[in-house]
Design a protein around this motif. Sequence first.
Motif, PDB file in Angstrom:
ATOM      1  N   ASP A 199      44.505 -88.473  32.346  1.00 63.10           N
ATOM      2  CA  ASP A 199      43.817 -89.750  32.474  1.00 63.10           C
ATOM      3  C   ASP A 199      44.783 -90.862  32.861  1.00 63.10           C
ATOM      4  OD1 ASP A 199      41.612 -91.319  32.505  1.00 63.10           O
ATOM      5  OD2 ASP A 199      41.434 -91.540  30.340  1.00 63.10           O
ATOM      6  N   TYR A 200      45.953 -90.884  32.203  1.00 62.37           N
ATOM      7  CA  TYR A 200      46.908 -91.971  32.417  1.00 62.37           C
ATOM      8  C   TYR A 200      47.999 -91.625  33.424  1.00 62.37           C
ATOM      9  CZ  TYR A 200      44.804 -94.179  28.331  1.00 62.37           C
ATOM     10  OH  TYR A 200      43.924 -94.757  27.469  1.00 62.37           O
ATOM     11  N   GLY A 201      48.117 -90.360  33.791  1.00 58.88           N
ATOM     12  CA  GLY A 201      49.173 -89.973  34.716  1.00 58.88           C
ATOM     13  C   GLY A 201      48.676 -89.352  35.996  1.00 58.88           C
ATOM     14  N   LEU A 202      47.880 -88.271  35.894  1.00 56.16           N
ATOM     15  CA  LEU A 202      47.467 -87.522  37.074  1.00 56.16           C
ATOM     16  C   LEU A 202      46.582 -88.347  38.004  1.00 56.16           C
ATOM     17  CD1 LEU A 202      47.414 -84.852  38.610  1.00 56.16           C
ATOM     18  CD2 LEU A 202      45.442 -84.172  37.204  1.00 56.16           C
ATOM     19  N   ILE A 203      45.548 -88.986  37.446  1.00 59.01           N
ATOM     20  CA  ILE A 203      44.613 -89.737  38.297  1.00 59.01           C
ATOM     21  C   ILE A 203      45.310 -90.898  39.002  1.00 59.01           C
ATOM     22  CG2 ILE A 203      42.594 -91.254  38.241  1.00 59.01           C
ATOM     23  CD1 ILE A 203      41.280 -89.348  36.340  1.00 59.01           C
ATOM     24  N   THR A 258      60.179-107.244  36.794  1.00 62.98           N
ATOM     25  CA  THR A 258      60.139-108.018  35.547  1.00 62.98           C
ATOM     26  C   THR A 258      58.949-108.974  35.537  1.00 62.98           C
ATOM     27  OG1 THR A 258      62.555-107.897  35.369  1.00 62.98           O
ATOM     28  CG2 THR A 258      61.440-109.584  34.076  1.00 62.98           C
ATOM     29  N   ASN A 259      58.755-109.680  36.653  1.00 61.91           N
ATOM     30  CA  ASN A 259      57.605-110.590  36.749  1.00 61.91           C
ATOM     31  C   ASN A 259      56.292-109.841  36.557  1.00 61.91           C
ATOM     32  OD1 ASN A 259      59.341-112.725  37.369  1.00 61.91           O
ATOM     33  ND2 ASN A 259      59.125-112.432  39.570  1.00 61.91           N
ATOM     34  N   PHE A 260      56.200-108.679  37.185  1.00 61.15           N
ATOM     35  CA  PHE A 260      54.938-107.938  37.171  1.00 61.15           C
ATOM     36  C   PHE A 260      54.678-107.273  35.813  1.00 61.15           C
ATOM     37  CE2 PHE A 260      56.161-107.256  41.864  1.00 61.15           C
ATOM     38  CZ  PHE A 260      55.755-108.541  42.175  1.00 61.15           C
ATOM     39  N   ILE A 261      55.729-106.950  35.083  1.00 62.94           N
ATOM     40  CA  ILE A 261      55.523-106.404  33.736  1.00 62.94           C
ATOM     41  C   ILE A 261      54.858-107.450  32.857  1.00 62.94           C
ATOM     42  CG2 ILE A 261      56.661-105.586  31.637  1.00 62.94           C
ATOM     43  CD1 ILE A 261      58.784-104.286  33.428  1.00 62.94           C
ATOM     44  N   PHE A 262      55.373-108.672  32.886  1.00 64.63           N
ATOM     45  CA  PHE A 262      54.795-109.738  32.065  1.00 64.63           C
ATOM     46  C   PHE A 262      53.333-109.983  32.434  1.00 64.63           C
ATOM     47  CE2 PHE A 262      59.273-111.312  31.398  1.00 64.63           C
ATOM     48  CZ  PHE A 262      59.261-111.205  30.018  1.00 64.63           C
ATOM     49  N   THR A 263      53.053-110.162  33.714  1.00 61.42           N
ATOM     50  CA  THR A 263      51.681-110.485  34.115  1.00 61.42           C
ATOM     51  C   THR A 263      50.758-109.284  33.956  1.00 61.42           C
ATOM     52  OG1 THR A 263      52.263-110.042  36.434  1.00 61.42           O
ATOM     53  CG2 THR A 263      52.410-112.315  35.676  1.00 61.42           C
ATOM     54  N   GLY A 264      51.280-108.068  34.163  1.00 64.45           N
ATOM     55  CA  GLY A 264      50.459-106.873  33.939  1.00 64.45           C
ATOM     56  C   GLY A 264      50.076-106.719  32.479  1.00 64.45           C
ATOM     57  N   GLY A 315      48.180 -99.154  35.870  1.00 66.43           N
ATOM     58  CA  GLY A 315      48.779 -98.652  34.635  1.00 66.43           C
ATOM     59  C   GLY A 315      47.777 -98.330  33.561  1.00 66.43           C
ATOM     60  N   ARG A 316      46.493 -98.421  33.884  1.00 59.76           N
ATOM     61  CA  ARG A 316      45.412 -98.095  32.953  1.00 59.76           C
ATOM     62  C   ARG A 316      45.505 -98.922  31.676  1.00 59.76           C
ATOM     63  NH1 ARG A 316      42.810 -93.532  34.280  1.00 59.76           N
ATOM     64  NH2 ARG A 316      41.184 -94.571  33.074  1.00 59.76           N
ATOM     65  N   SER A 317      46.021-100.160  31.815  1.00 58.21           N
ATOM     66  CA  SER A 317      46.124-101.115  30.700  1.00 58.21           C
ATOM     67  C   SER A 317      46.967-100.585  29.543  1.00 58.21           C
ATOM     68  CB  SER A 317      44.723-101.515  30.204  1.00 58.21           C
ATOM     69  OG  SER A 317      44.003-102.171  31.219  1.00 58.21           O
ATOM     70  N   HIS A 318      47.842 -99.654  29.830  1.00 55.95           N
ATOM     71  CA  HIS A 318      48.732 -99.103  28.809  1.00 55.95           C
ATOM     72  C   HIS A 318      50.170 -99.461  29.186  1.00 55.95           C
ATOM     73  CE1 HIS A 318      50.810 -96.342  26.142  1.00 55.95           C
ATOM     74  NE2 HIS A 318      49.656 -96.015  25.586  1.00 55.95           N
ATOM     75  N   PRO A 319      50.970 -99.953  28.238  1.00 55.54           N
ATOM     76  CA  PRO A 319      52.352-100.335  28.568  1.00 55.54           C
ATOM     77  C   PRO A 319      53.147 -99.228  29.234  1.00 55.54           C
ATOM     78  CG  PRO A 319      51.771-101.159  26.396  1.00 55.54           C
ATOM     79  CD  PRO A 319      50.619-100.310  26.848  1.00 55.54           C
ATOM     80  N   ALA A 320      52.903 -97.966  28.834  1.00 57.83           N
ATOM     81  CA  ALA A 320      53.624 -96.846  29.439  1.00 57.83           C
ATOM     82  C   ALA A 320      53.264 -96.665  30.905  1.00 57.83           C
ATOM     83  CB  ALA A 320      53.337 -95.553  28.675  1.00 57.83           C
ATOM     84  N   GLY A 321      52.094 -97.146  31.310  1.00 59.56           N
ATOM     85  CA  GLY A 321      51.710 -97.101  32.715  1.00 59.56           C
ATOM     86  C   GLY A 321      52.035 -98.385  33.447  1.00 59.56           C
ATOM     87  N   ILE A 322      52.025 -99.509  32.723  1.00 55.75           N
ATOM     88  CA  ILE A 322      52.269-100.809  33.349  1.00 55.75           C
ATOM     89  C   ILE A 322      53.712-100.926  33.825  1.00 55.75           C
ATOM     90  CG2 ILE A 322      52.495-103.272  32.797  1.00 55.75           C
ATOM     91  CD1 ILE A 322      49.931-102.950  31.122  1.00 55.75           C
ATOM     92  N   VAL A 323      54.671-100.443  33.037  1.00 52.29           N
ATOM     93  CA  VAL A 323      56.079-100.568  33.435  1.00 52.29           C
ATOM     94  C   VAL A 323      56.360 -99.834  34.749  1.00 52.29           C
ATOM     95  CG1 VAL A 323      58.455-100.030  32.779  1.00 52.29           C
ATOM     96  CG2 VAL A 323      56.899-101.019  31.086  1.00 52.29           C
ATOM     97  N   PRO A 324      55.995 -98.544  34.891  1.00 55.68           N
ATOM     98  CA  PRO A 324      56.231 -97.899  36.199  1.00 55.68           C
ATOM     99  C   PRO A 324      55.391 -98.498  37.324  1.00 55.68           C
ATOM    100  CG  PRO A 324      55.073 -96.407  34.700  1.00 55.68           C
ATOM    101  CD  PRO A 324      55.528 -97.569  33.891  1.00 55.68           C
ATOM    102  N   ALA A 325      54.182 -98.974  37.012  1.00 53.92           N
ATOM    103  CA  ALA A 325      53.370 -99.616  38.051  1.00 53.92           C
ATOM    104  C   ALA A 325      54.035-100.900  38.532  1.00 53.92           C
ATOM    105  CB  ALA A 325      51.968 -99.909  37.517  1.00 53.92           C
ATOM    106  N   ALA A 326      54.621-101.655  37.600  1.00 57.99           N
ATOM    107  CA  ALA A 326      55.344-102.877  37.971  1.00 57.99           C
ATOM    108  C   ALA A 326      56.557-102.545  38.839  1.00 57.99           C
ATOM    109  CB  ALA A 326      55.771-103.629  36.720  1.00 57.99           C
ATOM    110  N   ILE A 327      57.260-101.472  38.491  1.00 56.09           N
ATOM    111  CA  ILE A 327      58.409-101.059  39.302  1.00 56.09           C
ATOM    112  C   ILE A 327      57.946-100.649  40.694  1.00 56.09           C
ATOM    113  CG2 ILE A 327      60.235 -99.333  39.522  1.00 56.09           C
ATOM    114  CD1 ILE A 327      60.489 -99.378  36.474  1.00 56.09           C
ATOM    115  N   LEU A 328      56.791 -99.974  40.783  1.00 59.13           N
ATOM    116  CA  LEU A 328      56.258 -99.596  42.095  1.00 59.13           C
ATOM    117  C   LEU A 328      56.026-100.831  42.960  1.00 59.13           C
ATOM    118  CD1 LEU A 328      54.931 -97.684  44.167  1.00 59.13           C
ATOM    119  CD2 LEU A 328      52.779 -98.033  42.936  1.00 59.13           C
TER     120      LEU A 328
END
Length: 379
Positions: free
Chosen positions: A13-17, A66-72, A299-312
């Motif tokens: 749900d949080y990784g594959l999709i 960094t900017n996108f982590i905060f806003t995400g 990032g599916r509203s999860h911090p573990a997904g938001i951080v890599p999404a922000a890096i992307l």
Amino acid sequence: MSVPYAKLPGWADYGLIPIINLLVAFLVAGVVVLLVGENPLSAAVILIDGAFGSGQNIAYTLYYATNFIFTGLAVAVAFHAGLFNIGGEGQAYIAGLGVALVCLTFDSVLPWWLTFPLAIAASAAVGALWALIPAYLQAKRGSHIVITTIMFNFIAASAMVYLLVDVLKPAGSMAPQTRDFFDGAQLPKMGWLLESLGLAVRSAPLNISFLLALLMAFAVWVLIWRTKLGYEMRTFGFSPKAARYAGVSESRIIIIAMMISGGLAGMMALNPIMGDQHRVALDFVAGAGFVGIAVALMGRSHPAGIVPAAILFGVLYQGGAELAFEMPNISRDMIVIIQGLVILFAGALEHMFRAPIQAVFASFSPRSVGVAAPKGEGA
């Protein structure tokens, strides 16, 4: 034979999709690059090299992230309470006022490590108070949070133009910005971290606010999944009727969730103001509040997904600049198109591949998705 509805495992749900959605977005982007006469594989190599090919490029990528982590994170907290905070841009912008007041007051008398906590508190407080007004209007007056937060983006922009032109601008200066901060309001760079790995960073703006962003990601995880307040927010976001039946105050959840969301968006101002520009200038947010919406969706509203999404998205910003330089046919507008495709497939078309993936999981491993195996099959 139809396959019953199945809930996917968390890793799918949080990784594959999201990964599948991202791959499809880049495949479509490759077609667009091909249509303008460039090689998609060469473009991909330049994009990745521009983001990670040197220590300086990595530092810039993480600076944007960094900017996108905060806003995400800001968008995600509101999402969990069933709210769509589209006002992160304005909340981050107006929070620059709080950062400016602290820095201009204390930069000549305090060291950075004392100024920084004060600026964190000021940015979060101003961002939270700016979000409080739309939250109150929804909680007490029934105004729609999307409409009011959009309106407050424009109000924040107009207010900051007035303040920077008529109030905060030093006497005799023509530029609509504050004076440069002294050393007491300049955050240390993190180039030493990459240089310790043998990578040259030079003047890249990556600074310790990146560590603050990671800390806030962990704090949001604790808040949403390990506290009573977080449970109430998720309950209210999933089913307001059930939350009200359980005694959860609708007004309280709306106001608290929006203030936390606004505070997180406000802290984004620390990165460009104290970490890079060392002054408050017009439009320092540069669209990061809106990118945060895409980051939260991906990032599916999860911090573990938001951080890599922000890096992307940091990769797309930094690598995209290199790509536009190396391939003249691919302009900055083309990079925006690629970003838009990522947003489209990660957000609007998020569930495009969910049904077939659920069918595959339910067919090959019913128990992994909570579906009872048909009678007669092995236990």
